[in-house]
Design an enzyme around this catalytic site. Sequence first.
Site, PDB file in Angstrom:
ATOM      1  N   ASP A 117      26.838  41.756  30.703  1.00 33.96           N
ATOM      2  CA  ASP A 117      26.628  41.474  29.287  1.00 33.96           C
ATOM      3  C   ASP A 117      27.982  41.689  28.619  1.00 33.96           C
ATOM      4  O   ASP A 117      29.018  41.540  29.289  1.00 33.96           O
ATOM      5  CB  ASP A 117      25.533  42.383  28.706  1.00 33.96           C
ATOM      6  CG  ASP A 117      25.009  41.912  27.349  1.00 33.96           C
ATOM      7  OD1 ASP A 117      24.200  40.974  27.328  1.00 33.96           O
ATOM      8  OD2 ASP A 117      25.433  42.473  26.321  1.00 33.96           O
ATOM      9  N   LYS A 141      17.341  46.065  29.854  1.00 36.64           N
ATOM     10  CA  LYS A 141      18.711  46.039  29.353  1.00 36.64           C
ATOM     11  C   LYS A 141      19.291  47.427  29.535  1.00 36.64           C
ATOM     12  O   LYS A 141      18.552  48.422  29.583  1.00 36.64           O
ATOM     13  CB  LYS A 141      18.746  45.646  27.867  1.00 36.64           C
ATOM     14  CG  LYS A 141      19.984  44.876  27.473  1.00 36.64           C
ATOM     15  CD  LYS A 141      19.954  43.438  27.980  1.00 36.64           C
ATOM     16  CE  LYS A 141      21.145  42.644  27.472  1.00 36.64           C
ATOM     17  NZ  LYS A 141      21.081  41.236  27.910  1.00 36.64           N
TER      18      LYS A 141
END
Length: 446
Positions: free
Chosen positions: A168, A128
């Site tokens: 995201d 991430k």
Amino acid sequence: MSRESNLDQLTNWLQARYHDQTEYLQATSEIARDVIDVFNANEAYKQYDVLRRLSVPERIIHFTVHWLNDDNQVEIHQGWRVQHSGLIGPYKGGLRFHPTVNESILKFLAFEQSFKNALTGLPIGGAKGGSDFNPRGRSETEIMRFCQAFMTELYRHIGPNTDVPAGDINVSGREIGFLYGQYRRILNQFGGTLTGKDISFGGSHVRTEATGFGLIYMLEAVLETHQTPLKNKVVGISGAGNVALHAALRATQLGARVVSLSNSRGALLNESGFSENSLTQAIETKDQHNNILKALSDDGHGDYQADASPWQLNMDIALPCATQNEIDEPAAQKLVDHNVRFLLEGANMPCTTRAHQVLAENKIVYVPGKASNAGGVAISGLEMSQNAAFRRDSYSDIDTTLKHIMRSIHQQCLQEGQRDGEINYAKGANIAGFRRLADAIVMQGL
């Protein structure tokens, strides 16, 4: 050593090192509690210390982003890429641009992503990344400049066989395009280094819809197991981004009545249920409005209430699709009071630890995000495959594959989480993901 001793050892070890990273500690402790018996029962897992090794990222890249805004002023932001686990494939996970982004949040997201990706069955690891840059109120030129500056720092750490970022929160097709364009210019390479690209330059059908649609396909599987049809069920949804809107659309298309959406400023409520046309309109125009829910309300598609909760109506199913820890103990109790029977996470870790306890005490069927919102990364994995083979699969074929992947994840949850007629989806998902990652550690050694 006892179950409690091993669990306490891990908890104390993590607390001593990362005591200020609350989201990360919450995520690791929740999974550790579910998998500790599997760990204790396997001598190879203990020999290779797989639980501690899986709890800590393999690599954290932290950099500074300098760029020039429209007023010709230098701005400075922080950027990160947390490459948590590359055991089963190249690191894979989204980039988030939001002022709340910090190392703790990205570490918890990357940790969860590793287990989620393992559940898909695809050869992809977990990562991430993102920045504390806030794109709200910025011009398109400023967003482009920031993305180019961000990629100028990140490009050396990613690649189609190393690390493949995606979108995201606040990183959608536009931002992915700017990021990918800069990567291509720097390296003079056209490849599958980012996913979520536009269909015109290597993107995949269904990618935008995938997380929301996959959430509903998981919901269908859960309801079938509990001999409950989706048609005519009342569904409450939080959020107003891609996940929430596409989940609402697919649920409505399948005959459910979706009665709520929300954003950070309030909730849009419609006891009669949103129409397919209103949701399609929201999806097509959301980037044109500062507050798409208020715009829908102004057009007569519901009642927008500032500072309101999306959980204040009676509903059968709750789908939190906004952000982490959005459902605390009072919100969980509100769901109980409004007759919710099923809760599936569209966001990553939207329920607090105490909220989990309230759901369990009231026997609400709960499915964690690593299982229920895995559709997005599953289609990202398929986009990587299509890029590597220089092909593009059809919309219907990819949608069918998405359904198969979500049902496979559901089956893994049942296999590991069903005992004496009861199904613990969270435990099943955690154990299934843990086994795949732990086995990879043992096979690869130190």
